[in-house]
Write a protein that holds these residues in place. Sequence first.
Motif, PDB file in Angstrom:
ATOM      1  N   MET A  91      65.815  39.342  34.142  1.00  0.00           N
ATOM      2  CA  MET A  91      65.788  38.338  35.217  1.00  0.00           C
ATOM      3  C   MET A  91      64.934  37.148  34.802  1.00  0.00           C
ATOM      4  SD  MET A  91      65.327  40.592  38.693  1.00  0.00           S
ATOM      5  CE  MET A  91      65.559  39.151  39.744  1.00  0.00           C
ATOM      6  N   ARG A  92      65.223  35.990  35.384  1.00  0.00           N
ATOM      7  CA  ARG A  92      64.409  34.816  35.106  1.00  0.00           C
ATOM      8  C   ARG A  92      63.040  34.970  35.768  1.00  0.00           C
ATOM      9  NH1 ARG A  92      66.005  30.410  32.873  1.00  0.00           N
ATOM     10  NH2 ARG A  92      64.413  29.231  34.013  1.00  0.00           N
ATOM     11  N   VAL A  93      62.015  34.628  35.012  1.00  0.00           N
ATOM     12  CA  VAL A  93      60.645  34.773  35.494  1.00  0.00           C
ATOM     13  C   VAL A  93      60.381  33.848  36.669  1.00  0.00           C
ATOM     14  CG1 VAL A  93      58.219  34.440  34.837  1.00  0.00           C
ATOM     15  CG2 VAL A  93      59.794  35.619  33.281  1.00  0.00           C
ATOM     16  N   ASP A  94      61.048  32.684  36.708  1.00  0.00           N
ATOM     17  CA  ASP A  94      60.775  31.753  37.809  1.00  0.00           C
ATOM     18  C   ASP A  94      61.268  32.265  39.161  1.00  0.00           C
ATOM     19  OD1 ASP A  94      63.512  31.338  37.519  1.00  0.00           O
ATOM     20  OD2 ASP A  94      63.319  29.308  36.725  1.00  0.00           O
ATOM     21  N   HIS A  95      62.055  33.348  39.169  1.00  0.00           N
ATOM     22  CA  HIS A  95      62.414  33.978  40.444  1.00  0.00           C
ATOM     23  C   HIS A  95      61.183  34.549  41.157  1.00  0.00           C
ATOM     24  CE1 HIS A  95      66.479  33.246  39.579  1.00  0.00           C
ATOM     25  NE2 HIS A  95      66.834  34.403  39.043  1.00  0.00           N
ATOM     26  N   PHE A  96      60.118  34.804  40.391  1.00  0.00           N
ATOM     27  CA  PHE A  96      58.919  35.453  40.930  1.00  0.00           C
ATOM     28  C   PHE A  96      57.784  34.454  41.153  1.00  0.00           C
ATOM     29  CE2 PHE A  96      61.415  38.375  38.387  1.00  0.00           C
ATOM     30  CZ  PHE A  96      61.609  39.413  39.268  1.00  0.00           C
ATOM     31  N   ASP A  97      58.136  33.178  41.228  1.00  0.00           N
ATOM     32  CA  ASP A  97      57.135  32.138  41.441  1.00  0.00           C
ATOM     33  C   ASP A  97      56.986  31.849  42.936  1.00  0.00           C
ATOM     34  OD1 ASP A  97      55.220  30.340  40.732  1.00  0.00           O
ATOM     35  OD2 ASP A  97      56.583  28.884  39.811  1.00  0.00           O
ATOM     36  N   PHE A  98      55.794  31.443  43.328  1.00  0.00           N
ATOM     37  CA  PHE A  98      55.561  30.973  44.696  1.00  0.00           C
ATOM     38  C   PHE A  98      54.289  30.139  44.698  1.00  0.00           C
ATOM     39  CE2 PHE A  98      53.728  35.235  44.300  1.00  0.00           C
ATOM     40  CZ  PHE A  98      52.429  35.071  44.775  1.00  0.00           C
ATOM     41  N   GLU A  99      54.148  29.311  45.734  1.00  0.00           N
ATOM     42  CA  GLU A  99      52.978  28.444  45.846  1.00  0.00           C
ATOM     43  C   GLU A  99      51.869  29.168  46.602  1.00  0.00           C
ATOM     44  OE1 GLU A  99      52.360  25.436  44.593  1.00  0.00           O
ATOM     45  OE2 GLU A  99      54.297  25.448  43.540  1.00  0.00           O
ATOM     46  N   LEU A 100      50.688  29.212  45.992  1.00  0.00           N
ATOM     47  CA  LEU A 100      49.542  29.849  46.637  1.00  0.00           C
ATOM     48  C   LEU A 100      48.385  28.863  46.714  1.00  0.00           C
ATOM     49  CD1 LEU A 100      48.358  32.558  47.742  1.00  0.00           C
ATOM     50  CD2 LEU A 100      47.299  32.795  45.489  1.00  0.00           C
ATOM     51  N   PRO A 101      47.943  28.498  47.927  1.00  0.00           N
ATOM     52  CA  PRO A 101      46.769  27.632  48.040  1.00  0.00           C
ATOM     53  C   PRO A 101      45.544  28.291  47.410  1.00  0.00           C
ATOM     54  CG  PRO A 101      47.938  27.800  50.137  1.00  0.00           C
ATOM     55  CD  PRO A 101      48.526  28.835  49.228  1.00  0.00           C
ATOM     56  N   THR A 102      44.752  27.521  46.693  1.00  0.00           N
ATOM     57  CA  THR A 102      43.600  28.093  45.986  1.00  0.00           C
ATOM     58  C   THR A 102      42.576  28.701  46.939  1.00  0.00           C
ATOM     59  OG1 THR A 102      42.553  25.913  45.929  1.00  0.00           O
ATOM     60  CG2 THR A 102      43.844  26.579  43.999  1.00  0.00           C
ATOM     61  N   LEU A 138      49.410  37.773  41.614  1.00  0.00           N
ATOM     62  CA  LEU A 138      49.662  36.429  41.098  1.00  0.00           C
ATOM     63  C   LEU A 138      51.147  36.078  41.089  1.00  0.00           C
ATOM     64  CD1 LEU A 138      47.400  36.533  37.925  1.00  0.00           C
ATOM     65  CD2 LEU A 138      47.193  34.807  39.696  1.00  0.00           C
ATOM     66  N   PRO A 139      51.468  34.795  41.295  1.00  0.00           N
ATOM     67  CA  PRO A 139      52.853  34.364  41.069  1.00  0.00           C
ATOM     68  C   PRO A 139      53.250  34.620  39.610  1.00  0.00           C
ATOM     69  CG  PRO A 139      51.556  32.623  42.123  1.00  0.00           C
ATOM     70  CD  PRO A 139      50.599  33.675  41.698  1.00  0.00           C
ATOM     71  N   ARG A 140      54.502  34.945  39.377  1.00  0.00           N
ATOM     72  CA  ARG A 140      55.070  35.125  38.040  1.00  0.00           C
ATOM     73  C   ARG A 140      54.404  36.251  37.244  1.00  0.00           C
ATOM     74  NH1 ARG A 140      57.872  30.142  36.502  1.00  0.00           N
ATOM     75  NH2 ARG A 140      57.696  30.792  34.325  1.00  0.00           N
ATOM     76  N   SER A 141      53.676  37.132  37.919  1.00  0.00           N
ATOM     77  CA  SER A 141      52.959  38.205  37.222  1.00  0.00           C
ATOM     78  C   SER A 141      53.805  39.465  37.142  1.00  0.00           C
ATOM     79  CB  SER A 141      51.648  38.525  37.946  1.00  0.00           C
ATOM     80  OG  SER A 141      51.906  39.059  39.239  1.00  0.00           O
ATOM     81  N   ASP A 169      46.789  33.637  56.480  1.00  0.00           N
ATOM     82  CA  ASP A 169      45.443  33.559  55.879  1.00  0.00           C
ATOM     83  C   ASP A 169      44.956  34.876  55.289  1.00  0.00           C
ATOM     84  OD1 ASP A 169      45.244  30.862  56.490  1.00  0.00           O
ATOM     85  OD2 ASP A 169      44.318  31.240  58.431  1.00  0.00           O
ATOM     86  N   TYR A 170      45.850  35.673  54.743  1.00  0.00           N
ATOM     87  CA  TYR A 170      45.398  36.848  53.989  1.00  0.00           C
ATOM     88  C   TYR A 170      44.682  36.385  52.720  1.00  0.00           C
ATOM     89  CZ  TYR A 170      47.774  40.498  56.681  1.00  0.00           C
ATOM     90  OH  TYR A 170      48.150  41.385  57.660  1.00  0.00           O
ATOM     91  N   ARG A 171      43.727  37.197  52.268  1.00  0.00           N
ATOM     92  CA  ARG A 171      42.955  36.905  51.066  1.00  0.00           C
ATOM     93  C   ARG A 171      43.644  37.582  49.884  1.00  0.00           C
ATOM     94  NH1 ARG A 171      38.481  39.484  51.253  1.00  0.00           N
ATOM     95  NH2 ARG A 171      36.993  37.995  50.377  1.00  0.00           N
ATOM     96  N   PHE A 172      43.809  36.857  48.781  1.00  0.00           N
ATOM     97  CA  PHE A 172      44.607  37.328  47.650  1.00  0.00           C
ATOM     98  C   PHE A 172      43.746  37.817  46.482  1.00  0.00           C
ATOM     99  CE2 PHE A 172      48.137  35.835  49.881  1.00  0.00           C
ATOM    100  CZ  PHE A 172      49.312  36.004  49.167  1.00  0.00           C
ATOM    101  N   TYR A 173      44.395  38.640  45.670  1.00  0.00           N
ATOM    102  CA  TYR A 173      43.943  39.095  44.342  1.00  0.00           C
ATOM    103  C   TYR A 173      42.869  40.183  44.427  1.00  0.00           C
ATOM    104  CZ  TYR A 173      46.508  34.889  42.921  1.00  0.00           C
ATOM    105  OH  TYR A 173      47.447  33.910  42.745  1.00  0.00           O
ATOM    106  N   SER A 174      42.094  40.343  43.373  1.00  0.00           N
ATOM    107  CA  SER A 174      41.280  41.550  43.171  1.00  0.00           C
ATOM    108  C   SER A 174      40.310  41.842  44.306  1.00  0.00           C
ATOM    109  CB  SER A 174      40.509  41.435  41.854  1.00  0.00           C
ATOM    110  OG  SER A 174      41.403  41.423  40.765  1.00  0.00           O
ATOM    111  N   TYR A 175      39.666  40.823  44.851  1.00  0.00           N
ATOM    112  CA  TYR A 175      38.720  41.014  45.947  1.00  0.00           C
ATOM    113  C   TYR A 175      39.361  40.738  47.306  1.00  0.00           C
ATOM    114  CZ  TYR A 175      34.464  41.550  43.073  1.00  0.00           C
ATOM    115  OH  TYR A 175      33.481  42.007  42.223  1.00  0.00           O
TER     116      TYR A 175
END
Length: 342
Positions: A1-12, A299-302, A328-334
């Motif tokens: 599959m194309r990797v860009d299918h798994f992309d999305f915008e995430l505010p920092t 992460l996007p595209r991960s 407003d969910y908090r993302f990633y490891s923490y």
Amino acid sequence: MRVDHFDFELPTDRIALRPARPRDSARMLVVDGRSPVVDRSVRDLPSALRAGDVLIFNDTRVIPAQLEGRRGQARLGVTLHKRLDLRRWQAFVRNGRRLRAGETIAFGNDVAVLAEERHPDGSWTLAFAGDEPVELLLERAGTMPLPPYIAARRTPDEADRTDYQTMFASRDGAVAAPTAALHFTPELLASLEAAGIARELLTLHVGAGTFLPVKADDTNDHVMHAEWGRIDAATAERLNKARQDGGRLICVGTTSLRLLESACDEAGTIQPFEGDTAIFITPGYRFRGVDGLMTNFHLPRSTLFMLVSALMGLERMQAAYAHAIASDYRFYSYGDASLLIP
């Protein structure tokens, strides 16, 4: 599959720089394959599961695998990735383009490694000098290897030595935490036990490759880094019996899921396992040993967003992540958690 299918915008500002306190106060998005998403808390996990289910945790322990050193006048950053033997590690070296085999990297006055071999992926085999156990050398010279999306925004500190370690951590060897298990507390475990939900432990020493971006345009061209894992015979037997008795196997974290699927045969029976796995799970994969997953937001595209999309369906996960971002969910490891039940 194309990797860009798994992309999305995430505010920092959705990237969590510290964990929730207490740990089990984090939010949890429940994504059931048959129902709308539901906003809950990690403390609600006992009521979100059912008696007879089994939660499967990774008992790996994160070591201080991030090192800052010098080769002559050049400053180098080293992130240990995978242990090869008692004194040798495979590692990624930042600013190491001019590093040559046979050269030494010094970390302070009393810790040094010899660069033995450069691999095609750019990583190095590094051998720790001297006779002192490597674990003691790392305690002196190393820092906790926070994910790059956190380390780029703040400096690791003493709090991370406990924050970035799960309550199940007992076997040294990981350079990244199995972060879904960071949400658990003794009080939550007691509630789960009272609800008839069992738990089991396995070991997968998570490598730094988990943070590497997917640079290929197609998932077929991406190469996973191998990680060492183990499921003993007694654990495999209990997991198989729980499933035969009608219980569901719910992995806590993608690390537990990847190891469990690596140990499963074609019939869906979990076999004892010890060795390396480089399993790469993308949509179209047929799950054999897993009935659900508790995991953080990825992460996007991960490769990890690809994994959850394989479990739940890409459109379902795109919609769930859009809800999480808007809510407003908090993302990633923490960050916060999700409970995925296909």
